[in-house]
Design an enzyme around this catalytic site. Structure first.
Site, mmCIF file in Angstrom:
data_model
loop_
_atom_site.group_PDB
_atom_site.id
_atom_site.type_symbol
_atom_site.label_atom_id
_atom_site.label_comp_id
_atom_site.label_asym_id
_atom_site.label_seq_id
_atom_site.Cartn_x
_atom_site.Cartn_y
_atom_site.Cartn_z
ATOM 1 N N TYR B 299 -12.175 -20.705 33.150
ATOM 2 C CA TYR B 299 -12.142 -19.664 33.933
ATOM 3 C C TYR B 299 -10.711 -18.893 33.582
ATOM 4 O O TYR B 299 -9.810 -19.348 33.664
ATOM 5 C CB TYR B 299 -12.045 -20.092 35.302
ATOM 6 C CG TYR B 299 -12.090 -18.921 36.299
ATOM 7 C CD1 TYR B 299 -13.569 -18.438 36.829
ATOM 8 C CD2 TYR B 299 -10.937 -18.180 36.974
ATOM 9 C CE1 TYR B 299 -13.454 -17.584 37.558
ATOM 10 C CE2 TYR B 299 -11.165 -17.247 37.835
ATOM 11 C CZ TYR B 299 -12.532 -16.794 38.199
ATOM 12 O OH TYR B 299 -12.514 -15.879 39.035
ATOM 13 N N TYR B 349 -15.335 -9.397 34.027
ATOM 14 C CA TYR B 349 -14.835 -10.446 35.260
ATOM 15 C C TYR B 349 -15.798 -10.075 36.429
ATOM 16 O O TYR B 349 -15.750 -9.294 37.285
ATOM 17 C CB TYR B 349 -13.489 -9.791 35.580
ATOM 18 C CG TYR B 349 -12.921 -10.930 36.718
ATOM 19 C CD1 TYR B 349 -12.811 -12.310 36.266
ATOM 20 C CD2 TYR B 349 -12.550 -10.471 37.960
ATOM 21 C CE1 TYR B 349 -12.150 -13.156 37.259
ATOM 22 C CE2 TYR B 349 -12.182 -11.643 39.023
ATOM 23 C CZ TYR B 349 -11.863 -12.612 38.467
ATOM 24 O OH TYR B 349 -11.476 -13.725 39.351
#
Lengths: 138, 394
Positions: B299, B349
């Site tokens: 992440y 994103y």
């Protein structure tokens, strides 16, 4: 500028700060300090707490220098510093604040390039009742 | 090569290890601005994932998404003609929830609460409102300890930990650049990535504008519109689906003792975040170790989360996350290729959901930056907040 949205647990902190005092919530049974404030001691599960005065001395644990895009009031002051201070009396309690040149000086009054991790700082209070930090030995 | 798991169906399964698999993935296009609304995008991504799996919408009986997901499961189920749902779940903490949505479905299916689950994320962050432009936004009360002092954005909050990591361990901006570059290089191979045709150089990185020193523009993820989904079924069912099954080998969530989301400054050891907690559980239930992970999707809302995650998930020792990035370690052919679709920094994103779908592509052998023969992949959710992770295997 944003003012603290105070909750029931945090209210005493801000109340003391408005009087120019830095106090830390501490368990009334096992004497363990805790931050942020909360109803129960994570160490002994007691619900009894008191607000212990601390010396207001600490060290810079880390710092950042925000640049826009930021909320309008802050964008006007950017770049400014935000520091995290580790309290001398309670090293695991770290407070977010700003290193300034004196009480009520703006967030951008202290040059960011002069900030060092580990620098000794002392609390002062703004007229709005926010804790601020100055170098202990300017 | 991995041996195909022999755990069949739900009977006799004592855990979730290889009991379920991701059978389908789907997504919309990614862009700074898409015209369709979030609900429409969610529907498109879910239908694409079901089509990928060869499963009819009416067979879906479980849904999982994020608490920040604004497309409600009632509306999604109604719009798509899903069947009777017997399991639905939402996971908190923004990007920390990505892998847990899949993990919740895996647990539900492995324990017989459902048979076909869909997890999804639909988000119009690129064209939507940005909270730091609006002073009237209601602040959550924990923000009383940070926001008045001008610590306003996640970027500021993570930059504080980054500076401390640099101070304690000698992590440098070049280490962060290595992360940004690895993601961008992979995006340059992925036509679906927003940064597909935008190479990054060290000079561009070092001269870019600051967002929150020590983090610059290229240390921050993209602002993206888009939606993704994936379909989870039992391992047995997955073997009859259209695509090569990608088995959910191990899964974990992580909320460490005395954790305080994003501003984890108030526990004994702020530099050991939720990744450490999730990792302990993840590896305890896995048949392999970090040394056996052939590709990872970590992440990357901020470059600085990668060194923290490399340490937390055990790819290196504490404090060695910056140095780990040296010598092309994160690039294709390196010790641990990461974010092979471009990640949150350079593909899109969407709260990390694209990392899950890219993990699936790697284990199907269909990534645009394929790691040859990849049979194991770690996927992680947002570090710095209560998090989650998946170990996937082919």
């Amino acid at each position: 500028m944003l003012t603290p949205v105070v909750d029931e647990d945090g209210a005493p902190f801000w109340g003391y700060a408005a009087q120019g005092e830095l106090r830390v919530q501490t368990c009334a049974d096992c004497a363990e300090p805790r931050f942020p404030p909360r109803p129960c001691c994570p160490h002994c599960q007691s619900f009894a707490s008191e607000w212990r005065a601390v010396s207001g001395r600490g060290r810079v644990w880390s710092f950042v220098v925000p640049h826009p895009p930021l909320l309008p009031d802050y964008a006007e002051l950017a770049p400014y510093n935000v520091i995290v201070v580790e309290l001398a009396d309670a090293p695991r309690i770290r407070l977010v604040g700003n290193l300034v040149t004196g009480p009520d000086a703006p967030l951008n009054s202290f040059p960011p390039e002069r900030i060092r991790i580990g620098a000794r700082v002392q609390v002062v209070f703004s007229s709005a009742g926010l804790p601020q930090w100055i170098l202990e030995r300017p | 090569m991995a041996v195909a798991p022999d755990t069949a169906g739900i009977r006799g399964v004592t855990g979730i290890k290889d009991a379920t698999a991701i059978a389908g993935i789907g997504q919309t296009s990614f862009a700074r601005q898409l015209t369709e609304n979030e609900r429409t995008l969610a529907c498109r991504a879910i239908l694409a994932a079901l089509d990928d799996a060869g499963i009819a919408p009416a067979e879906v009986d479980a849904l999982a998404s994020y608490t920040m997901e604004e497309t409600d499961e009632v509306e999604v189920a109604k719009a798509l003609g899903l069947g009777d749902l017997t399991f639905f779940s939402k996971v908190g903490y923004g990007g920390g929830g990505s892998c847990a949505t899949v993990a919740h479905l895996a647990a539900a299916i492995a324990t017989g609460q459902a048979t076909v689950g869909v997890a999804w994320r639909s988000r119009k962050r690129g064209s939507g409102p940005r909270p730091w432009r609006n002073t009237s936004v209601q602040l959550p009360t924990p923000a009383q300890w940070t926001r008045p002092f001008g610590l306003l954005r996640p970027s500021d909050e993570i930059a504080m930990l980054t500076r401390r990591h640099m101070h304690e361990y000698g992590t440098t901006r070049d280490h962060l650049f290595n992360v940004a570059l690895a993601c961008r290089n992979r995006a340059n191979q992925n036509p679906d990535a927003i940064m597909y045709d935008r190479p990054l150089t060290r000079e561009m990185y070092m001269t870019s504008r600051w967002i929150s020193e020590p983090l610059c523009l290229f240390d921050n993820c993209l602002e993206t519109d888009g939606a993704l989904a994936c379909v989870v079924v039992s391992a047995e069912r997955a073997r009859d689906c259209r695509r090569t099954p990608v088995y959910i080998h191990s899964a974990a969530q992580g909320l460490p003792a005395q954790h305080h989301g994003m501003v984890n400054y108030w526990n004994d050891d702020p530099l050991t975040g939720p990744a450490w907690t999730a990792a302990r559980h993840l590896w305890k239930h896995a048949d392999f170790t970090p040394d056996d992970v052939q590709v990872a999707q970590l992440y990357d809302a901020f470059t600085a989360l990668i060194p923290l995650s490399l340490e937390g998930y055990g790819f290196c020792g504490r404090g060695e996350g910056g140095a780990f990035t040296e010598g092309g370690a994160l690039e294709s052919g390196g010790r641990l290729p990461i974010n092979t679709g471009g990640g949150g920094l350079s593909e899109a994103y969407v709260h990390g959901f694209n990392l899950i779908t890219e993990g699936v592509r790697q284990l199907r052998g269909t990534s645009t930056a394929q790691v040859p023969g990849a049979a194991t992949c770690l996927v992680t959710a947002g570090e710095g907040v209560p998090t989650s992770a998946l170990l996937l295997r082919s």
